[in-house]
Scaffold this active site. Structure first.
Site, short mmCIF file in Angstrom:
data_model
loop_
_atom_site.label_atom_id
_atom_site.label_comp_id
_atom_site.label_asym_id
_atom_site.label_seq_id
_atom_site.Cartn_x
_atom_site.Cartn_y
_atom_site.Cartn_z
N ASP A 175 0.81 -1.15 -0.08
CA ASP A 175 0.06 0.03 0.16
C ASP A 175 0.83 1.33 -0.07
O ASP A 175 1.88 1.16 0.60
CB ASP A 175 -0.89 -0.12 1.14
CG ASP A 175 -1.94 1.01 1.25
OD1 ASP A 175 -2.84 1.03 0.35
OD2 ASP A 175 -2.02 1.79 2.23
N ASP A 208 -10.45 1.45 -4.18
CA ASP A 208 -10.08 2.83 -4.29
C ASP A 208 -11.05 3.46 -5.10
O ASP A 208 -10.81 4.94 -5.33
CB ASP A 208 -8.91 3.01 -4.31
CG ASP A 208 -8.03 2.88 -3.00
OD1 ASP A 208 -8.75 3.15 -1.97
OD2 ASP A 208 -6.83 2.61 -3.11
N GLU A 235 1.56 -0.33 -4.93
CA GLU A 235 0.59 0.63 -5.27
C GLU A 235 1.13 1.80 -5.76
O GLU A 235 1.47 2.82 -5.01
CB GLU A 235 -0.28 0.72 -4.01
CG GLU A 235 -1.75 1.67 -4.47
CD GLU A 235 -2.40 2.35 -3.32
OE1 GLU A 235 -3.22 2.84 -3.76
OE2 GLU A 235 -1.58 2.51 -2.28
#
Length: 599
Positions: free
Chosen positions: A345, A441, A374
């Site tokens: 992340d 997201d 990410e």
């Protein structure tokens, strides 16, 4: 080809030690050069052993070919197989009668060979260089990952039983009194009970959003990195999930949140209690003492957070103790539970030294564990073998949306954009990018297409059959929609009777049967027009041909002799056309593929 006028030298680009010059083995290199579209009549590469004993250096001539085009440029490429692994090289560029050498980022009609007092010397250091092909710098992705299809699950939203989700809030009190919460009641056991469903669709890998002990339902505010969140289950439940997946030939990738933690994380708790005397004060950014947790969600806290979220203090990942701690976390779940990789992340906000330590610790336990960062933008700087194997390819989603959600789809522009995306990284890395239409997201792709399922199907075809590793977000196969966060993280619609499951299953079966990491890709420029995008994936013994028409009008497209239709939108149009918002996927023999020139 435009041979009139002067060569456009400003358009020429080559970048050493990048996606324009990369190793594919210890004695193989791919070299690329960019030029204005249609400008050059010929591009030739000259390569040599940069430490050869002869003077001047003896070069080998290699003709370059146009490997890709976009709206502005041609991209030339050559694959070198040489008996040495230290290379110097230069280019000869030709446009009609005009020609120039290109090396060291300048144009000249002279090579750096010198004659002085009857003695020949050479300036071999002035050529482009690939100093040495180090084994550790050959970019690649674990083979299993390049050949898998990923199903992305948001655990709280997926299942609490077989084809069921309770949809109830959950709460648990930890031993230290901290409270953790769930929103919809999904559990790890619920995922295990539905592995057969996922496996039947053809998915061979699960990517789970965070499962560690965390305060909120999304689990991105981690309190304890060594335990499973009690709202999701236990360590025994997690072990059962991993083992059950492995028994079915499936892999498991878990989410690592190391840019920030919960404000209930033990190190931050210590900072709250002990202030400047805390041994963990250097684990965090910009602390203002005394450190306190602000009650008001709009108050700016006295410490740096993730995106101004006061409950998620940012970790100082440049700190060696922080690096050591989380490298241990990375290795722990690989070694003890045999997970197959990490999705990382907010990866681009974390120090490079952190990722080097993390990668080393994980790869020491399992060299085949995959690391996916990410990174929403161009991630070239993170994909050099010292950080991640792959990244989440949001660029793929952007191109698909620009093409499929447009009122007047432009297939030619989409083809150009896909070409630029394909040339962002070395070829092996491109094949290992995690392509996606949806994630936790972003709004659901189906909603962005106005609920038009036919357009969604075209996007799914691109997802499954283009280069890269496809990742489908849970519920997409059930036509899930949603624009706001609580909508696109909605409960898995288990009771839906109007699904796209059969379509997804058939499409994944085609991918699993006909595509692998060696299958070539090329756009079929002669067929690309208006809303029609066309490409082929050429294998050793057969070629997959894919036509999708995002426009509303049918487009003529003859069926080739010996072509076998694998999937078709089943329109009532003439057999030699693809209907509006329709598709055709066919299989043809190698001898029938033909050569279709770029636009």
């Amino acid at each position: 080809m435009n041979n009139t006028g002067k060569m456009d030298r400003a358009a020429v680009l080559h970048i050493p030690l990048s996606q324009y010059a990369y190793a594919t083995s210890e004695y193989e290199l791919t070299i690329r050069l960019r030029a204005k579209k249609g400008d050059l009549s010929r591009c030739t590469l000259y390569a040599a052993d940069r430490v050869c004993r002869t003077t001047p250096v003896r070069f080998t001539e290699i003709s370059m070919w146009v490997c890709a085009v976009d709206e502005c440029f041609d991209y030339y490429e050559a694959d070198l197989k040489l008996p040495y692994n230290r290379i110097c090289y230069y280019f000869l560029l030709e446009k009609g009668d005009e020609w120039t050498y290109y090396y060291a980022d300048h144009f000249t009609q002279k090579l750096p060979d010198r004659m002085a007092a009857g003695k020949t010397t050479d300036g071999r250091s002035e050529y482009y260089q690939y100093p040495f092909i180090l084994r550790t710098e050959i970019p690649d992705v674990p083979k299993w990952f390049k050949n898998t299809v990923v199903y992305n699950i948001f655990p709280d939203s997926f299942a609490s039983g077989k084809r069921a989700l309770r949809q109830e809030t959950r709460q648990a009190v930890l031993g230290n009194g901290n409270i953790v919460r769930g929103r919809l009641g999904g559990t790890l056991r619920g995922i295990t009970e539905n592995l057969d469903y996922i496996n039947k669709l053809g998915f061979r890998c699960l990517y789970l959003n965070p499962v560690f002990t965390a305060g909120e339902y999304h689990k991105y505010d981690v309190i304890d990195y060594y335990h499973i969140d009690p709202c999701l289950g236990t360590e025994a439940d997690f072990r059962e999930l991993v083992e059950s997946a492995h028994e079915r030939g499936m892999r498991i990738i878990i989410d690592g949140v190391f840019n920030h933690c919960s404000w209930r994380f033990f190190a931050f708790e210590d900072v709250i209690r002990n202030g400047e005397a805390s041994r963990y004060k250097d684990w965090f950014y910009n602390l203002t003492f005394p450190v306190r947790r602000p009650d008001n969600p709009i108050e700016i806290p006295g410490y740096t957070c993730f995106a101004y979220e006061r409950k998620m203090p940012k970790l100082n990942t440049s700190n060696r103790e922080v690096q050591h701690y989380f490298a241990g976390v990375g290795a722990y779940w690989i070694e003890k539970y045999h997970v197959d990789g990490w999705r990382l992340d907010v990866a681009n906000e974390i120090s490079r030294e952190f990722w080097a330590a993390f990668r080393s610790a994980v790869k020491e336990v399992n060299q085949e564990a995959v690391l996916i960062g990410e990174v929403w933008e161009n991630a070239q700087t993170w994909l050099r073998g010292d950080a991640f194997d792959s990244t989440m390819n949001y660029e793929f989603r952007r191109i698909c949306l620009d093409y499929l959600a447009a009122e007047e789809p432009d297939a030619c522009m989409a083809a150009y954009e896909f070409e630029k995306m394909r040339l962002r990284y070395p070829d092996a890395i491109v094949k290992g990018q995690l392509n996606l239409l949806d994630s936790h997201d972003v709004p659901r792709f189906l909603s962005m297409c106005g609920g038009d399922r036919e357009r969604w199907k075209l996007g799914c075809i691109l997802l499954m059959l283009m280069p890269g590793v496809p990742s489908l977000f849970y519920g997409d196969e059930c036509a899930a929609e949603g624009v706001m966060e609580d909508e696109y993280r909605q409960p898995m619609p288990w009771n839906s009777t109007d699904t796209l499951c059969a379509f997804v299953e058939e499409l994944i079966a085609i991918r699993n049967r006909y595509l692998d990491e060696k299958t070539e890709y090329r756009p079929l420029w002669a067929l690309i027009q208006k809303g029609m995008f066309a490409f082929e994936r050429k294998g050793k013994n057969q070629t997959l041909r894919v036509l999708i028409n995002a426009g509303t009008d049918p487009v003529s497209c003859p069926v080739m002799q010996g072509e076998k239709v694998l999937m078709d939108s089943g329109s009532s149009e003439a057999p030699h056309s693809v209907s509006g918002k329709g598709y055709r996927i066919t299989l043809i023999g190698q001898r029938n593929t033909g050569a279709l020139s770029p636009a």
